[in-house]
Every structure is written in structure tokens, then in C-alpha cells.
Design an enzyme around this catalytic site. Structure first.
Site, PDB file in Angstrom:
ATOM      1  N   ARG A 136       1.026  -1.536  -0.087  1.00 20.96           N
ATOM      2  CA  ARG A 136      -0.629   0.251   0.186  1.00 20.96           C
ATOM      3  C   ARG A 136       1.119   1.240   0.309  1.00 20.96           C
ATOM      4  O   ARG A 136       0.675   2.269  -0.941  1.00 20.96           O
ATOM      5  CB  ARG A 136      -0.902  -0.144   1.541  1.00 20.96           C
ATOM      6  CG  ARG A 136      -2.659   0.849   0.987  1.00 20.96           C
ATOM      7  CD  ARG A 136      -1.531   2.531   2.204  1.00 20.96           C
ATOM      8  NE  ARG A 136      -1.167   2.527   2.614  1.00 20.96           N
ATOM      9  CZ  ARG A 136      -0.198   3.440   3.079  1.00 20.96           C
ATOM     10  NH1 ARG A 136      -0.015   4.384   2.911  1.00 20.96           N
ATOM     11  NH2 ARG A 136       0.220   3.220   4.753  1.00 20.96           N
ATOM     12  N   ASP A 137       1.738   1.380   1.155  1.00 21.96           N
ATOM     13  CA  ASP A 137       2.374   2.627   0.832  1.00 21.96           C
ATOM     14  C   ASP A 137       3.155   2.750  -0.615  1.00 21.96           C
ATOM     15  O   ASP A 137       4.215   4.046  -1.107  1.00 21.96           O
ATOM     16  CB  ASP A 137       3.147   2.769   2.607  1.00 21.96           C
ATOM     17  CG  ASP A 137       3.124   4.224   3.356  1.00 21.96           C
ATOM     18  OD1 ASP A 137       3.570   5.113   2.374  1.00 21.96           O
ATOM     19  OD2 ASP A 137       3.660   4.411   4.173  1.00 21.96           O
ATOM     20  N   HIS A 161       5.910   4.406  12.758  1.00 19.02           N
ATOM     21  CA  HIS A 161       5.453   4.258  11.052  1.00 19.02           C
ATOM     22  C   HIS A 161       6.457   5.702  10.331  1.00 19.02           C
ATOM     23  O   HIS A 161       6.064   6.254  10.532  1.00 19.02           O
ATOM     24  CB  HIS A 161       4.319   4.751  11.011  1.00 19.02           C
ATOM     25  CG  HIS A 161       3.774   4.436   9.322  1.00 19.02           C
ATOM     26  ND1 HIS A 161       3.277   4.013   8.382  1.00 19.02           N
ATOM     27  CD2 HIS A 161       3.979   5.288   8.206  1.00 19.02           C
ATOM     28  CE1 HIS A 161       3.456   4.184   7.410  1.00 19.02           C
ATOM     29  NE2 HIS A 161       4.142   4.445   6.939  1.00 19.02           N
ATOM     30  N   ASN A 212       9.453   4.505   3.191  1.00 16.17           N
ATOM     31  CA  ASN A 212       9.463   3.452   4.191  1.00 16.17           C
ATOM     32  C   ASN A 212      10.682   2.979   5.199  1.00 16.17           C
ATOM     33  O   ASN A 212      11.444   2.291   3.992  1.00 16.17           O
ATOM     34  CB  ASN A 212       8.960   2.220   4.746  1.00 16.17           C
ATOM     35  CG  ASN A 212       7.158   3.249   4.969  1.00 16.17           C
ATOM     36  OD1 ASN A 212       6.423   2.863   3.636  1.00 16.17           O
ATOM     37  ND2 ASN A 212       6.467   3.175   5.457  1.00 16.17           N
ATOM     38  N   CYS A 254       4.412   9.506   0.190  1.00 13.49           N
ATOM     39  CA  CYS A 254       3.002   9.636   0.072  1.00 13.49           C
ATOM     40  C   CYS A 254       2.826  10.442  -1.214  1.00 13.49           C
ATOM     41  O   CYS A 254       3.304  11.807  -1.064  1.00 13.49           O
ATOM     42  CB  CYS A 254       2.409   9.923   1.153  1.00 13.49           C
ATOM     43  SG  CYS A 254       0.556  10.646   1.784  1.00 13.49           S
ATOM     44  N   HIS A 278       9.546   6.890   7.994  1.00 14.45           N
ATOM     45  CA  HIS A 278       9.960   7.359   6.682  1.00 14.45           C
ATOM     46  C   HIS A 278      10.862   7.342   6.804  1.00 14.45           C
ATOM     47  O   HIS A 278      11.859   7.332   7.640  1.00 14.45           O
ATOM     48  CB  HIS A 278       8.884   8.009   5.879  1.00 14.45           C
ATOM     49  CG  HIS A 278       7.622   7.440   5.015  1.00 14.45           C
ATOM     50  ND1 HIS A 278       7.838   6.912   4.007  1.00 14.45           N
ATOM     51  CD2 HIS A 278       6.920   7.269   6.102  1.00 14.45           C
ATOM     52  CE1 HIS A 278       6.180   6.767   4.042  1.00 14.45           C
ATOM     53  NE2 HIS A 278       5.868   6.668   5.297  1.00 14.45           N
TER      54      HIS A 278
HETATM   55  P1  HMG Z   1     -12.859  14.338  -2.184  1.00 12.28           P
HETATM   56  O1  HMG Z   1     -12.652  15.005  -3.427  1.00 12.28           O
HETATM   57  O2  HMG Z   1     -12.811  15.721  -0.937  1.00 12.28           O
HETATM   58  O3  HMG Z   1     -14.310  13.516  -2.108  1.00 12.28           O
HETATM   59  O4  HMG Z   1     -11.794  13.701  -1.703  1.00 12.28           O
HETATM   60  P2  HMG Z   1     -16.167  13.483  -1.964  1.00 12.28           P
HETATM   61  O5  HMG Z   1     -16.188  12.634  -1.226  1.00 12.28           O
HETATM   62  O6  HMG Z   1     -16.660  15.572  -2.507  1.00 12.28           O
HETATM   63  O7  HMG Z   1     -15.447  12.993  -4.052  1.00 12.28           O
HETATM   64  C1  HMG Z   1     -15.063  13.235  -4.460  1.00 12.28           C
HETATM   65  C2  HMG Z   1     -15.050  11.767  -5.600  1.00 12.28           C
HETATM   66  O8  HMG Z   1     -14.423  11.191  -4.899  1.00 12.28           O
HETATM   67  C3  HMG Z   1     -17.087  11.871  -6.694  1.00 12.28           C
HETATM   68  O9  HMG Z   1     -16.871  10.851  -7.038  1.00 12.28           O
HETATM   69  C4  HMG Z   1     -16.619  10.244  -4.676  1.00 12.28           C
HETATM   70  O10 HMG Z   1     -17.634   9.069  -4.956  1.00 12.28           O
HETATM   71  C5  HMG Z   1     -15.472   9.465  -4.826  1.00 12.28           C
HETATM   72  P3  HMG Z   1     -17.431  11.871  -8.296  1.00 12.28           P
HETATM   73  O11 HMG Z   1     -19.076  12.225  -7.907  1.00 12.28           O
HETATM   74  O12 HMG Z   1     -16.300  13.048  -8.200  1.00 12.28           O
HETATM   75  O13 HMG Z   1     -17.344  11.134  -9.341  1.00 12.28           O
HETATM   76  N1  HMG Z   1     -15.094   8.484  -3.692  1.00 12.28           N
HETATM   77  C6  HMG Z   1     -14.496   8.341  -3.909  1.00 12.28           C
HETATM   78  N2  HMG Z   1     -14.116   6.953  -4.803  1.00 12.28           N
HETATM   79  C7  HMG Z   1     -14.379   5.729  -4.409  1.00 12.28           C
HETATM   80  N3  HMG Z   1     -13.534   5.406  -2.865  1.00 12.28           N
HETATM   81  C8  HMG Z   1     -13.333   6.324  -2.079  1.00 12.28           C
HETATM   82  C9  HMG Z   1     -14.336   7.560  -2.154  1.00 12.28           C
HETATM   83  N4  HMG Z   1     -14.671   8.402  -1.709  1.00 12.28           N
HETATM   84  C10 HMG Z   1     -14.949   9.745  -2.444  1.00 12.28           C
HETATM   85  N5  HMG Z   1     -13.127   6.174  -1.284  1.00 12.28           N
HETATM   86  C11 HMG Z   1     -11.043  11.621  -0.709  1.00 12.28           C
HETATM   87  C12 HMG Z   1     -11.975  13.137  -0.298  1.00 12.28           C
HETATM   88  C13 HMG Z   1     -10.893  11.548   1.111  1.00 12.28           C
HETATM   89  C14 HMG Z   1     -11.894  10.752  -1.236  1.00 12.28           C
HETATM   90  C15 HMG Z   1      -9.772  12.012  -0.912  1.00 12.28           C
HETATM   91  O14 HMG Z   1      -8.635  12.820  -0.552  1.00 12.28           O
HETATM   92  C16 HMG Z   1      -8.842  10.720  -0.869  1.00 12.28           C
HETATM   93  O15 HMG Z   1      -9.016   9.625  -1.384  1.00 12.28           O
HETATM   94  N6  HMG Z   1      -8.017  10.945  -0.226  1.00 12.28           N
HETATM   95  C17 HMG Z   1      -6.281  10.044  -0.379  1.00 12.28           C
HETATM   96  C18 HMG Z   1      -5.493  10.161  -0.046  1.00 12.28           C
HETATM   97  C19 HMG Z   1      -4.391   8.931   0.112  1.00 12.28           C
HETATM   98  O16 HMG Z   1      -4.575   7.647  -0.908  1.00 12.28           O
HETATM   99  N7  HMG Z   1      -3.067   9.681   0.887  1.00 12.28           N
HETATM  100  C20 HMG Z   1      -2.258   8.280   0.814  1.00 12.28           C
HETATM  101  C21 HMG Z   1      -2.505   7.458   1.944  1.00 12.28           C
HETATM  102  S1  HMG Z   1      -2.306   8.631   3.232  1.00 12.28           S
HETATM  103  C22 HMG Z   1      -0.766   7.948   3.883  1.00 12.28           C
HETATM  104  O17 HMG Z   1       0.227   7.492   3.018  1.00 12.28           O
HETATM  105  C23 HMG Z   1       0.487   8.366   5.258  1.00 12.28           C
HETATM  106  C24 HMG Z   1       0.188   7.035   6.119  1.00 12.28           C
HETATM  107  O18 HMG Z   1       1.253   5.681   4.971  1.00 12.28           O
HETATM  108  C25 HMG Z   1       0.898   7.104   7.515  1.00 12.28           C
HETATM  109  C26 HMG Z   1       2.035   7.948   7.338  1.00 12.28           C
HETATM  110  O19 HMG Z   1       3.440   7.769   6.659  1.00 12.28           O
HETATM  111  O20 HMG Z   1       2.116   8.768   8.247  1.00 12.28           O
HETATM  112  C27 HMG Z   1      -1.080   6.068   6.042  1.00 12.28           C
HETATM  113 MG    MG Z   2       3.193   6.096   5.427  1.00 16.78          MG
END
Ligand code: HMG
Ligand code: MG
Length: 298
Positions: free
Chosen positions: A16-17, A208, A250, A241, A210
Site C-alpha cells: 500500500r504505502d 511508522h 518507509n 505519500c 519513513h
Molecule cells: P474529495 O474530492 O474531497 O471527496 O476527496 P468527495 O467526497 O467530495 O468525493 C469526490 C469524488 O471522489 C466523488 O466522485 C466520490 O464518489 C469519490 P465523483 O462524484 O466526482 O465521480 N470518492 C471515492 N471514490 C472511491 N473510493 C472512495 C471515495 N471517496 C470519495 N473511498 C478523499 C476526499 C478522502 C476521498 C480524497 O482526498 C482521497 O481519496 N484521499 C486519499 C489520499 C491518500 O490516499 N493518501 C495516501 C494515504 S495516507 C499516507 O500515505 C500516510 C500513512 O502512510 C501514514 C504516514 O506515513 O504518516 C498512512
Molecule cells: Mg506512510
């Protein structure tokens, strides 16, 4: 020390990450083979993919296909990231039995990563936690930017403690504290963990790191000394990310396992098999592994 004090659970986050941050789209078949290979190494927790918006993270748009196709080893848990109820429902449609919700200790990063404030993200998690409870699904929680933010700079430790506690109070069984951009140093990491552990039981915490600045393994060691027994890491040191400027991989799982073995701490992981899987992945990604232990084995 008792047996359990000597045992560390590794949460492998590479699929995933690691793969969320690749520039070229990795074929679903490669992701599936990676997870199947990891499942045979003795790992107990493998974060398989994430059900976020495919517009935000195109690299994992194949989450359902990948999750449905992997061989589910009954001894392994396969958590998946979900940002909201929509993601939870998509994950459940393909049978996910554990999910992870994610927010941040920094307001600026939260907005960039999930287009919501921290409080809004917590509100989004409530229906996910309620539904998960009804379904018997375990929920892990991430707090990002616990040692610094690419947009905001310093992050007060009181903010980390508050958000970690909120996630725990909501019902997350474990809170993973993320140094998203690998900016922390060992004594700061340890002090942050100690502060959080004053409000959330240490048994419910994970770290966690990096490795952007080469501090991750030292940070892990300091946090182990403080008492944490769950460590997130990624095979071959993949990771990052897309919404955290400057974030790289990581800490490599191989390096963590090697260090733990050297300390007499058990992980139940077959290190040669893990190294082989990491080298297989780096060949697929056409770059050298970031694991020093794997490099030394070649
Ligand atoms: P948004 O644009 O504000 O969402 O995104 P929305 O609710 O307004 O929806 C917009 C569109 O997205 C809509 O579709 C929804 O249906 C769709 P449209 O009508 O335009 O066709 N949608 C989805 N589709 C599929 N699955 C879903 C979903 N939700 C909405 N779950 C949102 C808000 C949170 C969805 C967006 O910002 C997002 O997906 N962000 C994820 C970013 C991400 O994955 N970042 C990396 C992971 S975090 C990380 O890596 C850190 C970690 O490793 C720890 C660390 O290292 O610190 C965990
Ligand atoms: Mg991470």
C-alpha cells in the site's frame, strides 16, 4: 523480559504505502504476486491496498481487483486503507476483514491529503467505526505528521496526543504514529511516543517511520526501548505519500527484522524469504533495493 516483551509484530505496508507512490502504474498481477510472496514469509499483518478515491491515487485504482485475487493465508491479516464510508463499503464488497482509517496531527497536511480538516476526518470515521463494529471488522488508525509537516513545519506533540487519543476513543484497536516525511530524530521520536503513551496504552500503539533522512532505524530502536512492540515497515524500503512533499520510502522490513533478530527479539519472519521477496520487487520496479541488509546479501 517475558516472551511477549521480546516479540514484535511487523505491519508490512509495502503493497500500500510503497506502491501508492510509484510513478508508473504497477500491474495488478505484480501487486498480487507481491502480497502472496509476503504472505509466505511469516508476516502476520500485510496492508494490501487502499480504497481511496482513484482520482486522488490512480496507482491503487485496482484495489478491489487486487484484494479479491490475493490468496488469503488464514494466519495473516490484510488491512486496507479507507478514508470514508464509501471506501469502507468498497473494501467490504471484496471481503476485507480489517481496515485502517487515517488522519494527521497537522491541519495543513490533513487538507492536502484528504481535503478535510482533522475534525472533519474524525467525523467521517464515526460511521465507519460504527459499521465496522456491527460487522465485526477491526479498525486500525493512523496519525500522520507526528514529528513534522511538509506544509506547517513543527507539529506540537500535544496535537499528536490529542488526535491519537481521539482515534483510540473512537474504537481503533491500534494507532500507528507516522513520521510521514521522515524528519524525526531518535530522542524526539521517543519523547513523542512517551507523551502519546501517557494517554493511550502502549499496547495499542505502533510506529511508522519513513527513512527520508536516514533516521528511521534509529527511531525504531528508540521507540522499542520505550516499549512499543508494533512496527510498520515496507519490504525493499518502498513507500511515500503522494500528498506529502519530499516523503520517500518507509524503513525497510528486512533491516528491521535483521536488527530485531540481532537483539534477540522474535518476529516469526523468515528473513531470507523476505530478502528474496524484496529483491524480486526491486527487479520489478527496475531499481536497487533500499534495504541495506538485502544489498549485503547479494
Ligand atoms: P474529495 O474530492 O474531497 O471527496 O476527496 P468527495 O467526497 O467530495 O468525493 C469526490 C469524488 O471522489 C466523488 O466522485 C466520490 O464518489 C469519490 P465523483 O462524484 O466526482 O465521480 N470518492 C471515492 N471514490 C472511491 N473510493 C472512495 C471515495 N471517496 C470519495 N473511498 C478523499 C476526499 C478522502 C476521498 C480524497 O482526498 C482521497 O481519496 N484521499 C486519499 C489520499 C491518500 O490516499 N493518501 C495516501 C494515504 S495516507 C499516507 O500515505 C500516510 C500513512 O502512510 C501514514 C504516514 O506515513 O504518516 C498512512
Ligand atoms: Mg506512510
Amino acid at each position: 523480559m517475558s516472551d511477549s516483551a521480546d516479540r514484535v509484530r511487523i505491519v508490512e505496508v509495502g503493497p500500500r504505502d510503497g506502491l501508492q507512490n510509484e510513478k508508473t502504474i504497477i500491474p495488478a498481477a505484480t501487486k498480487i504476486e507481491l502480497i502472496n510472496r509476503l504472505s509466505a514469509t511469516g508476516l502476520r499483518s500485510i496492508e494490501a491496498t487502499s480504497f481511496v478515491s482513484p482520482k486522488w491515487v490512480p496507482q491503487l485504482a485496482d484495489a478491489a481487483e487486487v484484494f479479491a485475487a490475493i490468496d488469503k493465508n488464514p494466519r495473516v491479516s490484510y488491512p486496507v486503507l479507507v478514508p470514508n464510508l464509501q471506501g469502507y463499503q468498497r473494501a467490504r464488497e471484496v471481503g476485507a476483514a480489517e481496515v485502517a482509517v487515517f488522519t494527521a496531527a497537522s491541519e495543513a497536511f490533513s487538507r492536502k491529503n484528504i481535503n478535510a480538516s482533522i475534525d472533519e476526518s474524525i467525523e467521517r470515521f464515526k460511521p465507519v467505526l460504527d459499521q465496522a463494529k456491527a460487522d465485526g471488522v477491526r479498525v486500525r488508525g493512523y496519525v500522520s505528521t507526528v514529528l513534522g509537516c511538509p506544509y506547517q513545519g513543527d507539529v506540537p506533540v500535544t496535537d499528536v496526543v490529542r488526535v491519537a487519543r481521539q482515534m483510540h476513543d473512537l474504537g481503533c484497536y491500534e494507532i500507528s504514529l507516522g513520521d510521514t516525511i521522515g524528519i524525526g530524530t531518535p530522542l524526539k521520536a521517543r519523547a513523542m511516543l512517551r507523551a502519546v503513551a501517557s494517554e493511550v496504552p502502549m499496547q495499542a500503539l505502533a510506529v511508522h517511520f519513513h527513512d527520508t533522512r536516514g533516521q528511521a532505524l534509529a527511531n525504531v530502536l528508540n521507540c522499542l526501548e520505550e516499549g512499543v512492540r508494533v512496527v510498520d515497515s515496507a519490504v525493499s524500503g518502498v513507500g511515500g505519500c503522494p500528498y506529502a512533499k519530499g516523503a520517500t520510502g518507509n524503513v525497510a522490513s528486512e533491516d528491521v527484522v535483521y536488527m530485531l533478530e540481532g537483539m534477540g527479539m522474535a518476529t516469526g519472519i523468515d528473513l531470507p524469504a523476505l530478502i528474496e521477496t524484496g529483491l524480486w520487487l526491486s527487479a520489478r520496479l527496475q531499481r536497487e533495493t533500499s534495504s541495506k541488509v538485502a544489498r549485503a546479501s547479494q
